[in-house]
Design an enzyme around this catalytic site. Structure first.
Site, PDB file in Angstrom:
ATOM      1  N   TRP A 179       0.265   1.941  -9.027  1.00  0.00           N
ATOM      2  CA  TRP A 179       0.665   3.029  -9.925  1.00  0.00           C
ATOM      3  C   TRP A 179       1.999   2.714 -10.600  1.00  0.00           C
ATOM      4  O   TRP A 179       2.154   2.871 -11.811  1.00  0.00           O
ATOM      5  CB  TRP A 179       0.761   4.341  -9.138  1.00  0.00           C
ATOM      6  N   GLY A 192       1.918   2.602  -3.242  1.00  0.00           N
ATOM      7  CA  GLY A 192       1.951   3.087  -4.610  1.00  0.00           C
ATOM      8  C   GLY A 192       2.303   2.011  -5.612  1.00  0.00           C
ATOM      9  O   GLY A 192       2.641   2.309  -6.766  1.00  0.00           O
ATOM     10  N   ARG A 227      -8.024   3.700  -4.046  1.00  0.00           N
ATOM     11  CA  ARG A 227      -8.810   4.381  -3.028  1.00  0.00           C
ATOM     12  C   ARG A 227      -8.857   5.875  -3.279  1.00  0.00           C
ATOM     13  O   ARG A 227      -9.855   6.419  -3.710  1.00  0.00           O
ATOM     14  CB  ARG A 227      -8.256   4.078  -1.631  1.00  0.00           C
ATOM     15  N   LYS A 228      -7.759   6.593  -3.033  1.00  0.00           N
ATOM     16  CA  LYS A 228      -7.743   8.038  -3.263  1.00  0.00           C
ATOM     17  C   LYS A 228      -6.548   8.494  -4.100  1.00  0.00           C
ATOM     18  O   LYS A 228      -6.681   9.342  -4.956  1.00  0.00           O
ATOM     19  CB  LYS A 228      -7.727   8.791  -1.921  1.00  0.00           C
ATOM     20  N   GLY A 229      -5.388   7.950  -3.817  1.00  0.00           N
ATOM     21  CA  GLY A 229      -4.193   8.372  -4.529  1.00  0.00           C
ATOM     22  C   GLY A 229      -3.741   9.774  -4.173  1.00  0.00           C
ATOM     23  O   GLY A 229      -2.974  10.403  -4.905  1.00  0.00           O
ATOM     24  N   LYS A 232       0.808  -1.221   0.000  1.00  0.00           N
ATOM     25  CA  LYS A 232       0.000   0.000   0.000  1.00  0.00           C
ATOM     26  C   LYS A 232       0.845   1.277   0.000  1.00  0.00           C
ATOM     27  O   LYS A 232       0.582   2.219   0.736  1.00  0.00           O
ATOM     28  CB  LYS A 232      -0.970   0.011   1.191  1.00  0.00           C
ATOM     29  N   HIS A 236       6.770  -7.742  -2.415  1.00  0.00           N
ATOM     30  CA  HIS A 236       6.781  -7.022  -1.139  1.00  0.00           C
ATOM     31  C   HIS A 236       7.836  -7.617  -0.203  1.00  0.00           C
ATOM     32  O   HIS A 236       7.902  -7.237   0.973  1.00  0.00           O
ATOM     33  CB  HIS A 236       5.409  -7.115  -0.453  1.00  0.00           C
ATOM     34  N   SER A 273      -4.021   3.223   4.927  1.00  0.00           N
ATOM     35  CA  SER A 273      -4.241   2.482   3.676  1.00  0.00           C
ATOM     36  C   SER A 273      -4.447   0.999   3.946  1.00  0.00           C
ATOM     37  O   SER A 273      -5.331   0.372   3.359  1.00  0.00           O
ATOM     38  CB  SER A 273      -3.052   2.694   2.733  1.00  0.00           C
TER      39      SER A 273
END
Length: 325
Positions: free
Chosen positions: A67, A64, A289-291, A62, A127, A157
């Site tokens: 993206w 990025g 979610r929002k970024g 969580k 990860h 997040s």
């Protein structure tokens, strides 16, 4: 490179800590892993032999990842970047532990090498902390991209993500209560967090970037958000896929940045879907979610902010990494 059988880790032999209701995380090499990935992480460490042309996107959960998967895919496979409109970035850039080595003795899963003007390469994500993956990553000339994000937003997040995930998988049957926000914050600060401790995870890759800048491209989410064009160009050069052309370089960069923006990606049908991938039972739309930057101000009280900032000073600033505050 083929998967082969390995000795199965005995989870009962590993240190464990509860992190939510009756669920435990298991400690491997000083880091806490969910039971679902302990065996696959072990397989990655023992079996994965990266090629010199491979690109590995590493990150703490969580921060990025979605993206960066989109950006890396678009930079390397520019002629196929439209695939992002119909396929999830997580399918185009598969996770080593969640997909590639998810099961023992299965054929190796890789993203399809799309036809480009440049040499095709494989892009994977993980990860797994560098401290566990050092020997593997250092065994070849593969390139690593690491993204991190402000520590104050990490428990927020993950809290949103876990509650969405558990709602889909368990609440309907077991009628469990949501993961309390204060518990998420406390577990984050104590390090008993999936892939945690966060600070150790980040500093493992940060130290590598300082020692071997040609090996790893270390970037923060905030840097990318504030100046995406500059960092996309730097990423392309680092990866060996620079934007070329005397007149249309800026247009090429702008096209990649726009096609990978939160606004565009989150509106693709595949990323708005309530369906789940077969490798992780969480809706595709939960990855968006929002970024936004600074969302922690809507959730954290002053006392909690200072608690996390104190950890940031101790873990980051004392090592010369002036970030997070």
């Amino acid at each position: 490179m083929e998967n082969s059988s390995t000795e199965i880790l005995d989870l009962s032999s590993l240190p464990q800590e509860k992190w939510w209701t009756d669920e435990c995380l298991y400690q491997v090499g000083g880091f806490w892993l969910m039971p679902e990935v302990v065996q696959s992480v072990d397989r990655v460490i023992k079996q994965f032999k990266p090629l010199s042309s491979d690109i590995i996107l590493a990150s703490f959960p969580k921060t990025g990842t979605t993206w960066l998967k989109s950006l890396l895919f678009s930079i390397v496979h520019r002629s196929a970047k439209d695939r992002l409109a119909i396929e999830s970035p997580h399918n185009l850039v598969p996770s080593l532990e969640m997909l590639v080595y998810a099961k023992p003795n299965q054929p190796l899963i890789t993203n399809i090498p799309f036809s480009t003007n440049n040499q095709s390469c494989r892009i994977f994500s993980t990860h797994i902390p560098y401290q566990l993956l050092a020997e593997t990553l250092n065994s070849s000339e593969c390139r690593v991209v690491y993204v991190t994000r402000n520590p104050k937003g990490r428990p927020i997040s993950m809290w949103h993500f876990v509650n969405k995930w558990h709602f889909v998988n368990k609440w309907k049957k077991a009628k469990e209560k949501p993961w309390p926000f204060e518990v998420a914050v406390d577990k984050f600060c104590n390090g008993t967090f999936p892939c945690g401790p966060y600070y150790d995870h980040v500093m493992g890759y940060k130290k590598l970037s300082m020692e071997r800048p040609s090996k790893i491209f270390f970037v923060t989410y905030e840097e990318l958000k504030n100046d995406p064009k500059t960092h996309v160009k730097k990423l392309a050069e680092f990866l060996g896929y620079p934007f070329e052309g005397k007149e249309n370089v800026e247009e090429q960069v702008e096209e990649v940045v726009k096609s990978c923006s939160f606004e565009v990606l989150s509106n693709h049908k595949v990323n708005k879907s309530e369906e789940s991938p077969n490798w992780f039972k969480v809706p595709y739309n939960s990855f968006f979610r929002k970024g936004a930057i600074g969302d922690h101000e809507n959730y954290l009280c002053d006392e909690t902010i200072e608690r996390i900032d104190a950890l940031t000073r101790e873990k980051f600033h004392s090592c010369g990494f002036m970030y997070g505050i």
